[in-house]
Design a protein around this motif. Structure first.
Motif, mmCIF file in Angstrom:
data_model
loop_
_atom_site.group_PDB
_atom_site.id
_atom_site.type_symbol
_atom_site.label_atom_id
_atom_site.label_comp_id
_atom_site.label_asym_id
_atom_site.label_seq_id
_atom_site.Cartn_x
_atom_site.Cartn_y
_atom_site.Cartn_z
ATOM 1 N N GLN A 65 45.050 33.426 51.895
ATOM 2 C CA GLN A 65 44.919 34.730 52.033
ATOM 3 C C GLN A 65 43.400 35.122 52.015
ATOM 4 O OE1 GLN A 65 44.781 37.932 52.294
ATOM 5 N NE2 GLN A 65 46.964 38.479 51.225
ATOM 6 N N CYS A 95 56.170 42.253 45.644
ATOM 7 C CA CYS A 95 55.188 41.257 46.089
ATOM 8 C C CYS A 95 55.283 39.752 45.443
ATOM 9 C CB CYS A 95 53.855 41.817 46.016
ATOM 10 S SG CYS A 95 53.232 43.004 47.453
ATOM 11 N N TYR A 96 54.992 38.951 46.261
ATOM 12 C CA TYR A 96 54.817 37.534 45.735
ATOM 13 C C TYR A 96 53.479 37.274 45.747
ATOM 14 C CZ TYR A 96 54.739 32.373 45.844
ATOM 15 O OH TYR A 96 54.419 31.265 45.417
ATOM 16 N N GLY A 97 53.007 36.833 44.668
ATOM 17 C CA GLY A 97 51.413 36.368 44.627
ATOM 18 C C GLY A 97 51.239 35.583 43.352
ATOM 19 N N SER A 119 55.783 49.708 43.401
ATOM 20 C CA SER A 119 55.436 48.097 43.523
ATOM 21 C C SER A 119 55.888 47.311 42.326
ATOM 22 C CB SER A 119 53.933 48.052 43.819
ATOM 23 O OG SER A 119 53.267 48.708 43.040
ATOM 24 N N ALA A 122 48.368 42.181 38.143
ATOM 25 C CA ALA A 122 48.827 43.172 38.798
ATOM 26 C C ALA A 122 48.372 44.912 38.430
ATOM 27 C CB ALA A 122 50.310 43.190 39.375
ATOM 28 N N ALA A 170 50.388 46.488 49.173
ATOM 29 C CA ALA A 170 51.076 46.214 48.145
ATOM 30 C C ALA A 170 51.430 47.257 46.996
ATOM 31 C CB ALA A 170 50.123 45.098 47.227
ATOM 32 N N TYR A 182 47.982 38.560 46.745
ATOM 33 C CA TYR A 182 49.138 38.812 47.304
ATOM 34 C C TYR A 182 49.537 37.968 48.619
ATOM 35 C CZ TYR A 182 49.830 42.260 43.845
ATOM 36 O OH TYR A 182 49.828 42.730 42.553
ATOM 37 N N THR A 197 55.539 43.070 41.042
ATOM 38 C CA THR A 197 55.078 41.729 41.144
ATOM 39 C C THR A 197 55.390 41.077 39.782
ATOM 40 O OG1 THR A 197 52.925 42.109 40.483
ATOM 41 C CG2 THR A 197 53.468 42.519 42.784
ATOM 42 N N LEU A 215 55.570 40.547 51.187
ATOM 43 C CA LEU A 215 55.870 41.826 51.006
ATOM 44 C C LEU A 215 57.221 42.113 51.303
ATOM 45 C CD1 LEU A 215 55.406 44.789 49.759
ATOM 46 C CD2 LEU A 215 54.686 45.298 52.072
#
Length: 507
Positions: free
Chosen positions: A355, A300-302, A275, A207, A188, A308, A277, A311
């Motif tokens: 995850q 990233c989606y989280g 990065s 993040a 990430a 996370y 997010t 990616l």
């Protein structure tokens, strides 16, 4: 019950971290001494495994130091948004059950009438009459030695439909989760040996917190800025030959808005990995950043609760504009309908994921909310999306009313509760509208009581006295009658639609 694994089974706080802040540097040996002394002082104050330490601090070496120290004890650090007002801070400190509350002296001075309950309060980075300072306790402590506490991570507060934030009570990590977490952070954030990273986003967010922790655990050099400034960021990258950064779309927009002669002044060729997010990056903004900085932009989606999930690289973003990317290794991702049936490709539904690197959790005082999220080992945050024929995830909407503005999660119910207390307000609805810089902005639709008179500035002033500034709606509109569904609930979709008409995205 599983026995605690020695900390050596997981990456220990690395002694090879150098921190640069406000023109001064903290060498690796100095940083290690400071976090070990802080850990010893925390332990002497009664902090142990599973306890919580609330931290209200601006970006600083002390914030990273305390985060590492709390983690080493197997406790949770609870970052508190420094924009919060007294009532908001008081709720989190008391609700979290924090053993200690450590805050920058300047921030603590602004919390008039704070009642911390049974929580012990310390100030740091300054003095405050009647409040013990943290640094003397730290400096008088012998550096802590080896422990056998398993790390847990941060206790982040995330709002919900009740209008009050919910604390994420994290379970202790297994050794395999610790190692898997290392791999996720490397993917990430691009963490690699010899990196020179930049932290300008508020560390209290999930993040940036994780970005700083990852560098602290694996070593490198971390340049910390108290706040983001567009040209200052370019100056630092060029002068210090920085390689990594955590930035959000709002920061991209502000840098892209700089005059061309300013942008061309700085050599950014050292950058290897950026990065992002928190909020989706508009495809045109991302394309412009890639054209300027090269293929170093990653998204990233989280979620704070789940970690996370996907990616998206620069190359993929150019080929799949608007996508949230491919699932990270080990992540299970499915799209389900309201009856929990899996949907075919290209059909939107609720996004469910697992995850394995993220330890399980519960919400402080609200276990039912956690249970409602799960189906067959998969969990959802209520986001709606679909998976295309190549396995790329696209997010099209949110089931909840949550607004993400500049990467910050804002829950309208909290604002509506305060607004409904305002004299003359009969009812109201708060919702998200498109914003070119922040992704979303807040709008409030207000229905006044019969005979009441009120203006938009008065509404904003009322809220500004009671809530953090970023929760104050930019747009205030007045309605004789708010639109309602058959159930009597305010029909927010009808309020939102005029603002989102013609927009390619819905979040």
């Amino acid at each position: 019950m599983q026995a605690s694994a020695p900390l050596s089974a997981a990456p220990s706080p690395a002694p090879a971290l150098t921190i640069h802040f406000q023109g001064a540097s903290l060498a690796p040996s100095q940083f290690e001494q400071r976090w070990r002394r802080s850990a010893a002082a925390l332990q002497a104050a009664g902090v142990g495994e599973g306890d919580v330490v609330a931290l209200m601090m601006r970006n600083s070496p002390e914030a990273v130091e305390l985060m590492v120290a709390v983690r080493y004890l197997g406790a949770q650090w609870c970052p508190v948004n420094w924009h919060f007002k007294t009532d908001e801070v008081q709720y989190i400190v008391q609700d979290s059950g924090a053993k200690l509350f450590i805050a920058d002296a300047a921030l603590l001075a602004g919390l008039t009438g704070l009642d911390a309950g049974a929580t012990r309060v310390f100030c740091i980075r300054g003095a405050l009459p009647g409040v013990p300072a943290w640094e003397p306790l730290r400096d008088a402590s012998e550096p802590i030695g080896r422990l056998s506490a398993r790390p847990r991570g941060a206790m982040l507060y995330t709002s919900g439909t009740t209008g009050r934030p919910k604390g994420i009570l994290r379970h202790a990590m297994t050794p395999s989760q610790v190692e898997a977490g290392v791999q996720v952070r490397r993917a990430a954030y691009g963490i690699a040996p010899g990196l020179r990273g930049l932290l300008t986003a508020p560390w209290y967010h999930s993040a940036p917190n994780s970005f700083a922790l990852g560098i602290a655990l694996e070593g490198g050099e971390l340049f910390i800025e108290e706040r983001f400034d567009a040209e200052r960021t370019l100056q630092l990258i060029a002068a210090q030959r920085l390689t990594h950064a955590y930035l959000v779309p709002t920061m991209y927009v502000r840098m892209l808005a700089l005059p061309p002669e300013v942008r061309s002044r700085y050599d950014l060729s050292s950058m290897r990995f950026v990065s992002s997010t928190g909020s989706p990056c508009p495809p045109d903004v991302k394309r412009a950043m890639i054209e300027w900085w090269g293929p170093v932009i990653h998204e990233c989606y989280g979620a704070s609760e789940l970690g996370y999930m996907t990616l998206l690289t620069s190359e993929q973003a150019l080929r799949k504009p608007g996508s949230a990317g491919l699932p990270l290794p080990g992540v299970s991702l499915r799209i389900l309908d309201e009856q929990n049936r899996e949907l075919p490709r290209n059909v939107p539904g609720l996004i469910y994921i697992h995850q394995p690197a993220t330890p399980d959790f519960s919400y402080v005082g609200n276990h039912e909310a956690r249970e409602r999220m799960e189906v067959a080992g998969l969990k959802t945050m209520g986001d709606i999306g679909y998976i295309d024929d190549e396995g790329f995830l696209y997010i099209v909407d949110r089931k909840s009313d949550m607004v993400i503005s500049g990467g910050v999660n804002i829950y309208p119910v909290e604002i509506e509760i305060e607004l409904q207390r305002m004299p003359g307000v009969a009812d109201c609805a708060v919702f998200g509208i498109p914003d070119p810089e922040f992704g979303e902005a807040l709008a409030a639709a207000v229905q006044l009581a019969e005979g009441a008179a009120c203006g938009a500035d008065e509404v904003r002033a009322w809220l500004r006295e009671r809530l953090a500034g970023y929760k104050v709606p930019r747009v205030v509109e007045f309605h004789a009658q708010l639109p309602r569904e058959d159930t009597g609930k305010i029909f927010k979709r009808k309020l939102r639609e005029p603002y989102w008409a013609g927009q390619a995205r819905r979040v």
